[in-house]
Design an enzyme around this catalytic site. Structure first.
Site, PDB file in Angstrom:
ATOM      1  N   TYR A  84       0.831  -1.201   0.000  1.00 33.59           N
ATOM      2  CA  TYR A  84       0.000   0.000   0.000  1.00 33.59           C
ATOM      3  C   TYR A  84       0.863   1.247   0.000  1.00 33.59           C
ATOM      4  CZ  TYR A  84       0.777   1.051   4.987  1.00 33.59           C
ATOM      5  OH  TYR A  84       1.328   1.383   6.191  1.00 33.59           O
TER       6      TYR A  84
ATOM      7  N   ARG B 136       8.134   4.243  -4.846  1.00 36.87           N
ATOM      8  CA  ARG B 136       8.220   3.234  -3.791  1.00 36.87           C
ATOM      9  C   ARG B 136       7.225   2.113  -4.027  1.00 36.87           C
ATOM     10  NH1 ARG B 136       7.541   5.035   2.380  1.00 36.87           N
ATOM     11  NH2 ARG B 136       5.431   5.399   1.647  1.00 36.87           N
TER      12      ARG B 136
ATOM     13  N   ARG C 136      -7.395 -20.554  -2.505  1.00 39.07           N
ATOM     14  CA  ARG C 136      -6.420 -20.446  -1.423  1.00 39.07           C
ATOM     15  C   ARG C 136      -5.292 -21.453  -1.602  1.00 39.07           C
ATOM     16  NH1 ARG C 136      -4.487 -21.495   3.554  1.00 39.07           N
ATOM     17  NH2 ARG C 136      -4.384 -19.754   5.040  1.00 39.07           N
TER      18      ARG C 136
ATOM     19  N   LYS D 101       6.565  -2.009   1.756  1.00 37.58           N
ATOM     20  CA  LYS D 101       5.405  -1.423   2.438  1.00 37.58           C
ATOM     21  C   LYS D 101       4.195  -2.344   2.258  1.00 37.58           C
ATOM     22  CE  LYS D 101       3.180   3.075   3.210  1.00 37.58           C
ATOM     23  NZ  LYS D 101       3.633   3.243   4.613  1.00 37.58           N
TER      24      LYS D 101
ATOM     25  N   LEU E 114      11.335   1.027   6.898  1.00 35.48           N
ATOM     26  CA  LEU E 114      10.659   1.482   5.695  1.00 35.48           C
ATOM     27  C   LEU E 114      11.435   2.652   5.092  1.00 35.48           C
ATOM     28  CD1 LEU E 114       8.112   1.275   3.896  1.00 35.48           C
ATOM     29  CD2 LEU E 114       7.121   3.073   5.315  1.00 35.48           C
TER      30      LEU E 114
END
Length: 284
Positions: free
Chosen positions: A32, A51, A99, A147, A204
């Site tokens: 995100y 980024r 899944r 991130k 980060l």
């Protein structure tokens, strides 16, 4: 009611739908970005997109759209929600698939979700009072430079800070501060040198961090990128944090120890001022 964007469609937030098989939901398999908005314009948008591309590449995750398309979506959300000041959150996941721990087929379409959040960015009370923080062990995974949407431990750290009656938590590994629960961490030593941890997998790569370090150097401040200990932080002249939603905020207490004279420091205050000035000049 907010208008949000979900996989190609602008819709009311109450009508937004993502598959229960989305890998962001099942595996936290996504990344995100948060872009600040001042006066209806986007702060450091190109930096956030750079980024984003890096995070996607590190996870071998397809880009959901070109930067110009993402810019258009951001601007439309600002307009549709009459957003003057706040943030736009953008989340990209690997998409919906049965899944399986293995990644799905390469042609699986990524999920793209964006939403706005109104907030006061310029006039934060903490800019005048300072933040109080406590330290907690850094128990996150080793690739904090990506991130990702897996934010459970930072959430737990913030809850621990709340339980202890303070504003936030600084995470510690091998005796040194890595970063805050959702921000980069800094101290200013007795000689006036700004110290913050260097870029690597441990923290980060903050977009606000990058801008603030550049502005600090341009202002004539000495900058040293190295780890610092909790004890160094407690005897520092100043401490502060940076993030897209906070800009620059002073820290006045760490684990009950007062930093400096217990008031926001001159350097943190000045960096906040020049960062906001720069953000307003360069926002798109």
């Amino acid at each position: 009611m907010r208008t949000v964007y979900v996989n190609g469609v602008f819709c009311p937030e109450t009508e937004a739908v993502v598959s229960i098989f989305d890998r962001g939901f099942l595996f936290a398999d996504g990344v995100y970005e948060v872009t600040g908005v001042l006066d209806g314009k986007l702060i450091d948008f190109s930096g956030h997109m750079a980024r984003l591309r890096r995070s996607l590449a590190e996870l071998e995750l397809r880009e959901p759209a070109q930067e110009d398309k993402l810019l258009s979506i951001h601007r439309q959300l600002v307009e549709k929600n009459d957003l003057v000041e706040g943030m736009i959150y953008m989340q990209v996941t690997r998409g919906a698939a049965d899944r399986d721990f293995l990644f799905p087929a390469d042609d699986t379409k990524p999920s793209l979700v964006l939403f706005t959040q109104s907030a006061s960015l310029r006039d934060k009370p903490a800019a005048k009072t300072g933040l109080r923080v406590v330290t907690v062990p850094d128990l996150r995974w080793a690739r904090r430079d990506i991130k990702t949407v897996q934010l459970l431990y930072p959430s737990m750290a913030k809850m621990e800070a709340k339980r202890r009656g303070v504003d936030d938590a600084w995470m510690v590994e091998d005796g040194c501060v890595t970063e805050g629960s959702s921000n980069n961490a800094y101290i200013v030593d007795a000689g006036g040198t700004l110290i913050t941890r260097p870029l690597n997998h441990a923290i980060l790569h903050g977009i606000t961090r990058k801008a603030v370090l550049r502005l600090a150097a341009e202002s004539g401040l000495a900058v040293e990128e190295r780890p610092f200990t909790v004890e160094e932080a407690k005897v520092a002249r100043e401490a502060f944090i940076t993030s897209a939603s906070s800009f620059v905020l002073p820290v006045v207490e760490i684990d009950g120890t007062t930093i400096g004279d217990g008031r926001p420091g001159e350097i943190a205050t000045r960096l906040r001022e020049i960062y906001i000035d720069e953000a307003l000049k360069t926002a798109v």
